[in-house]
Design a protein around this motif. Structure first.
Motif, PDB file in Angstrom:
ATOM      1  N   TYR A 121      30.400  28.254  52.621  1.00 18.29           N
ATOM      2  CA  TYR A 121      30.789  29.452  53.604  1.00 18.29           C
ATOM      3  C   TYR A 121      31.395  29.284  54.988  1.00 18.29           C
ATOM      4  O   TYR A 121      32.308  29.742  55.522  1.00 18.29           O
ATOM      5  CB  TYR A 121      29.578  30.213  53.744  1.00 18.29           C
ATOM      6  CG  TYR A 121      28.773  30.895  52.681  1.00 18.29           C
ATOM      7  CD1 TYR A 121      29.494  31.532  51.427  1.00 18.29           C
ATOM      8  CD2 TYR A 121      27.464  30.546  52.350  1.00 18.29           C
ATOM      9  CE1 TYR A 121      28.876  31.949  50.251  1.00 18.29           C
ATOM     10  CE2 TYR A 121      26.812  31.139  51.254  1.00 18.29           C
ATOM     11  CZ  TYR A 121      27.451  31.558  50.283  1.00 18.29           C
ATOM     12  OH  TYR A 121      26.913  32.097  49.053  1.00 18.29           O
ATOM     13  N   VAL A 126      34.368  30.450  51.444  1.00 13.41           N
ATOM     14  CA  VAL A 126      33.912  31.162  50.236  1.00 13.41           C
ATOM     15  C   VAL A 126      33.095  32.531  51.016  1.00 13.41           C
ATOM     16  O   VAL A 126      32.439  32.439  51.970  1.00 13.41           O
ATOM     17  CB  VAL A 126      32.933  30.358  49.350  1.00 13.41           C
ATOM     18  CG1 VAL A 126      32.372  31.401  48.460  1.00 13.41           C
ATOM     19  CG2 VAL A 126      33.605  29.364  48.773  1.00 13.41           C
ATOM     20  N   GLN A 130      28.710  34.724  47.525  1.00 16.36           N
ATOM     21  CA  GLN A 130      29.569  34.306  46.422  1.00 16.36           C
ATOM     22  C   GLN A 130      29.760  32.745  45.992  1.00 16.36           C
ATOM     23  O   GLN A 130      30.399  32.636  44.887  1.00 16.36           O
ATOM     24  CB  GLN A 130      31.013  34.806  46.489  1.00 16.36           C
ATOM     25  CG  GLN A 130      30.969  36.490  46.969  1.00 16.36           C
ATOM     26  CD  GLN A 130      30.307  37.248  45.901  1.00 16.36           C
ATOM     27  OE1 GLN A 130      30.562  37.092  44.740  1.00 16.36           O
ATOM     28  NE2 GLN A 130      29.452  38.146  46.333  1.00 16.36           N
ATOM     29  N   ALA A 131      28.960  32.152  46.489  1.00 13.77           N
ATOM     30  CA  ALA A 131      29.232  30.741  46.363  1.00 13.77           C
ATOM     31  C   ALA A 131      28.506  30.347  45.022  1.00 13.77           C
ATOM     32  O   ALA A 131      27.500  30.914  44.492  1.00 13.77           O
ATOM     33  CB  ALA A 131      28.311  29.589  47.221  1.00 13.77           C
ATOM     34  N   ASN A 185      35.424  30.146  44.321  1.00 15.91           N
ATOM     35  CA  ASN A 185      34.304  30.146  45.023  1.00 15.91           C
ATOM     36  C   ASN A 185      33.006  29.176  44.609  1.00 15.91           C
ATOM     37  O   ASN A 185      31.889  28.874  45.136  1.00 15.91           O
ATOM     38  CB  ASN A 185      33.426  31.401  44.590  1.00 15.91           C
ATOM     39  CG  ASN A 185      34.108  32.731  44.888  1.00 15.91           C
ATOM     40  OD1 ASN A 185      35.004  32.726  46.106  1.00 15.91           O
ATOM     41  ND2 ASN A 185      34.033  33.989  44.494  1.00 15.91           N
TER      42      ASN A 185
END
Length: 397
Positions: A121, A126, A130-131, A185
């Protein structure tokens, strides 16, 4: 005979989350243990590699005794005088800039997951929440609710949902599958360089190097779970070194505590571990003085290279002896160093039956996945010990 009563008491008063062999150990030294009735056994499991340096290694016990007389716990609210040396020496051993100490292997894995997500993030960009992390089928990284969410072992996973999202499972040993699974992602690929619980599965040559290249090309962290495979077990400090690969993050545990206290750690560079800020992650017992004193003594043992060399040389002897049994009740042998997965002909007996028969002959090992047994003697084992264990296995078969 004290064993039957001790086994009955354990059965009565503990949850049945293990199915141990009918042995009640009371004393141990080096590669040998003694039960409550005085029978000696050669330990060929080593606490799943937590006892790489044997039971009660004198240098490690001395370090623990000395620290017990001084200071055992402060919490991370303060700094203690054992902390910096442990982190510095372990970072140097790993070739990394920072270390984050924890307690159990599962905590190290959870820490790695959190760090990878936060890095995704804050550094990779990302979108929040949503990682994605890519993992391998048949993995074993621990038993927390998040970790079992990406397990393919029904015993570890079933009936423990709802499961944590954010993980993509691909076949182990297939770098093309990882390439296909990577998305914008994806923040990390988390792998065991050798899968222990699955039966000591060694990946195809070039696999780990291929994963390293994929991670580099796609700005993805390569996380190596060396909790069971690392710290000398395979003949090198880390199993991933057999392919000359350097991951972005090491997850360590088991042998790091010398068989005395639980010690785990995450090692990575500042651009990765540096994403954590005060209050975002921690542990009351993580990096405690007793753990650091023992952990430092463990790292000192590994700095000499003696144990890595012993594992390589004695491991060659172990595998030579096991391979001689192929076709004589053994179907296949896998592994590196003093670590082997042995597939037994299921028409003869199960892995559990082999383990029970070995125990009756004074050798302790453990089965996995039906007809496979795992062998992982301490790195202090002698050639005579290996000959003895191999002879007992041959006699059973």
């Amino acid at each position: 005979m004290r064993t039957p009563g001790a086994l009955a008491d354990a059965e009565r008063w503990t949850a049945h989350n293990y199915h141990p062999l009918p042995v009640v150990i009371a004393d141990a030294e080096g590669a040998w243990v003694t039960d409550v009735d005085g029978k000696r056994y050669l330990d060929f499991l080593s606490g799943y590699s937590a006892l790489n340096f044997g039971h009660r290694h004198p240098g490690l016990v001395a370090a623990a005794h000395a620290q017990l007389d001084r200071l055992t716990l402060t919490s991370r609210a303060f700094v203690h005088d054992q902390f910096a040396e442990f982190c510095h020496r372990l970072a140097d051993l790993c070739g990394k800039e920072l270390v984050l100490p924890m307690n159990t292997g599962a905590e190290a894995v959870e820490t790695g997951i959190k760090v990878a997500r936060k890095w995704g993030y804050q550094v990779k960009g990302v979108p929040d929440g949503q990682a994605e992390i890519i993992v391998a089928a048949d993995n074993f990284h621990g038993r927390t609710t998040t970790i079992i969410s990406f397990s393919t072992d029904p015993d570890a996973r079933n009936d423990f949902g709802p499961y944590t999202p954010g993980f993509t499972i691909v076949p182990y040993g297939d770098s093309d599958a990882i390439a296909a699974a990577i998305t914008p992602n994806t923040v990390a690929v988390l792998l065991e360089p050798i899968q222990g619980e699955a039966g000591v599965l060694v990946p195809p040559a070039g696999y780990l190097a291929g994963v390293r290249q994929l991670c580099t090309d796609n700005n993805v962290l390569f996380i190596a779970d060396e909790i069971q495979s690392g710290l000398g077990r395979t003949g090198k400090t880390f199993a991933i070194e057999h392919e000359g690969v350097v991951p972005d993050m090491y997850l360590l545990g088991k042998a790091l505590g010398g068989g005395i206290v639980p010690v785990s750690a995450v090692a990575a560079n500042k651009d990765v571990l540096g994403v954590l800020k005060p209050g975002e992650h921690g542990s009351t017992f993580g990096g405690n003085p007793l753990a650091c004193a023992v952990g430092t003594a463990v790292v000192k043992l590994l700095e000499t290279g003696e144990f890595q060399q012993r594992s390589a040389e004695l491991g060659a002897k172990l595998h030579e002896g096991l391979n001689a049994l192929v076709g004589r009740g053994v179907l296949a042998v896998r592994g590196r160093g003093l670590w082997a997965g042995v597939d037994i002909d299921s028409e003869r007996m199960t892995g559990r039956q082999v383990s029970e028969k070995l125990a009756a002959r004074g050798v302790l090992a453990k089965d996995t996945h039906g007809s496979t047994i795992r062998l992982a003697p301490p790195l202090t084992v002698t050639e005579a010990d290996l000959d003895h264990a191999l002879a007992q296995l041959a006699a059973i078969l």
